[in-house]
Structures are given as C-alpha cells and as structure tokens.
Design a protein around this motif. Structure first.
Motif: not given
Length: 332
Positions: A300-303, A110-113, A115-121
C-alpha cells in the motif's frame, strides 16, 4: 486528511544525491512533525548498503514508512517490507532525493522536499504490485544487457563526476551504444508457454513505465494491473538506429520500430548463455538464469491526488504492442 498516519518511520539515505540526503532528512522530519501533530515521527538514517532493508523489515510496529532518497533506498525498503506478513506491512511513502527517481515519478511525486511532504499530507493509499526476480523484489525495473550496462555505468559515473539525473544516464547510454552494442542469445518462457530462443541487445522487465531517470521504455506499464511489461530489442540494429531508438525512448516514442518486441506476462523465466550486465532497480544482480514474477497489490503506497490513475490504479489489460515475429507488428 486522506491517510491515517499513526506512527511514522522516516528511513533516510544521508548519502543520497551526493550527500544532500542528510539535509533533506532533517528538513523533511521538521515538516512532517509540523504537518502531523497527532503522529509520532521517528527518523532512522541508513548506515550503509542494505541497512534500509533491515530497518524496513523491523518496522512492523509502525503504521507508515517513508523512504527518503533515490531508487536504491526505495528498493531496499520495499525488500524489507516484503519480508513482513501482508497484514503487518506499513503504508509506504516516498520523498525523492535521488539521481533517477523513477519510482517516485511513477507515483507522481515531486522532487522537492517541501512539495513532496505537502503531497504526502494530502495523499491517498493505493495497493500496488511488486515484482520479484530470483527472490529479490523490485519496485520498478529489472533489465539485462545494454540497458542494464547503461544503468550500472551511470552509478559509476555518478561516483566519479557527482552528476545526477537524466543527462548522466544519457551520457552513459551514448557511450555504451558507441562502444558496447553487444548482441546476446537468450531463452525465455512466458507464463505457461514453452521456451523459445532469440537474440537481443536489451531485455527489460518493467513493473512501472520508466528507468534511467525517466526513459519511458514501457509506456503502458502500470504498477497496479497485475502484469509485468517486457521490452526486447532484437537485431539487426545499426548504432545509428539504436541511438535513435534510445533518444526516442526518453518520451516513449520508440514503440513503432519492428526490432522492438513488447509483451506482458505474470511470470517468465529467461536464461542466457553467459553472464551479462543485470540491474534490479539500479542495483547489480548476478547470474545467467532468472525467474521473474509479480506479486499483485502487495504494497500500500501513498500517492498524491494528481497521480495518473492508469499507472497507480491499473487500466484494463492492454495486451502487448507488437511481436516482431508477426512481421507487421500490431497495436492494442
């Protein structure tokens, strides 16, 4: 939590998105520390071009590196990580705060900080390919000719106007199509094949499917299949038809045109008679002779859970869509 974070380094470009990067980095650092209480989160802002590469190259003691910014900082961080031995490379996460954000889109970020942090978690780690062109690594794209000219013009327009995103790329594209639809000769060899010559308006080599802020130039490309997807636009093309193809490429609906050649290769060599516009992940590259290859599953990337499996996990090899010399074109 799907990913073991360990020590975290946030490499942030404070100049991203016309200066928004600094505020985004401050916000992201607070959110990450709240979400990852068992981890140490260190923030390193970049001081100028190339600094992201230096920071990532020195990050062997970290378990996870997060790149905050646009495709430029991701490009630098990837090149830094690739200098480390494979078993010492940290995991890579992305918080997109850029203009195009093509690699972030490939990862479904996501292009929102917030939401992006939530995705990474909630993210999981996947191993993905990295491309290489004349010793420079790329996450998403390398292109030559018209599409490179558009990408480089977009950078200059962003500096002048402060505009970002797809509309900026569209404006640059229409200007180049109207005023600089230049045809160039090239020689190319795919994998173990011999050289053949041709003429082209654009020549794109894709690890991921998009460039230019979401133009899906290689719809079937995957960052985890061990292949590079190659797209070449051949003459003849009127400005009207070239513009139509350009507009259709926004959503990947351009593949039916007989002037477009689609191939796949593990490596290729391409040569041009004279210098021409060249971009690698949106950054300028110089030269007339280029060696390209893919390093399979090198990072290794986080998705996030919603990432498209066909892009981040790799489908079965799909072959090329068509080659104009066949006359009819063909689909896999």
């Amino acid at each position: 939590m799907a990913h073991e974070w360990g020590r975290v380094l946030l490499i942030a470009n404070p100049a991203a998105q016309n200066g928004r990067g600094a505020d985004a980095a401050a916000e992201a650092s607070v959110l990450l520390r709240e979400a990852l209480p068992a981890s140490t989160v260190e923030v390193q802002p970049t001081a100028g071009p190339g600094h992201g590469r230096e920071l990532a190259a020195a990050a062997a003691d970290f378990d996870t590196v997060i790149a905050l910014g646009g495709d430029g900082i991701i490009h630098e961080v990837v090149n830094g990580l690739m200098t480390l031995p494979a078993n010492e490379r940290p995991y890579l996460g992305i918080i997109p705060v850029g203009s195009g954000n093509d690699y972030a889109a490939t990862l479904s970020m996501e292009r929102d900080v917030v939401r992006a942090v939530a995705q990474l978690v909630d993210a999981r780690a996947v191993s993905v390919d990295v491309g290489c062109c004349n010793g420079v690594y790329f996450a998403e794209t390398v292109s030559f000719g018209l599409d490179a000219a558009i990408a480089l013009d977009t950078v200059e327009r962003r500096k002048r106007t402060g505009r970002t995103g797809t509309m900026l790329y569209l404006a640059a594209g229409l200007d180049q199509l109207m005023n600089h639809l230049d045809c160039r000769r090239y020689r190319v060899a795919f994998d173990d094949g011999g050289f053949h010559e041709g003429e082209m308006y654009l020549f794109a080599v894709q690890n991921g499917p998009t460039y230019g802020g979401g133009f899906t130039v290689a719809p079937k490309a995957s960052i985890a299949d061990g292949w590079l997807d190659v797209v070449i636009a051949h003459p003849p093309l009127s400005r009207k038809k070239a513009t139509l193809i350009f507009m259709l490429a926004k959503d990947g609906h351009h593949t039916r045109f007989k002037q477009l050649e689609f191939r796949r290769a593990h490596r290729l060599r391409v040569e041009f008679d004279e210098p021409l516009p060249v971009q690698v992940d949106g950054e300028r590259l110089e030269g007339t002779s280029f060696e390209l290859s893919v390093a399979p599953r090198a990072l290794r990337v986080l998705v996030p859970p919603q990432a498209r499996p066909s892009v981040v996990e790799g489908p079965e090899p799909h072959g090329y869509v068509h080659v104009p010399e066949d006359g009819e074109g063909r689909r896999s």
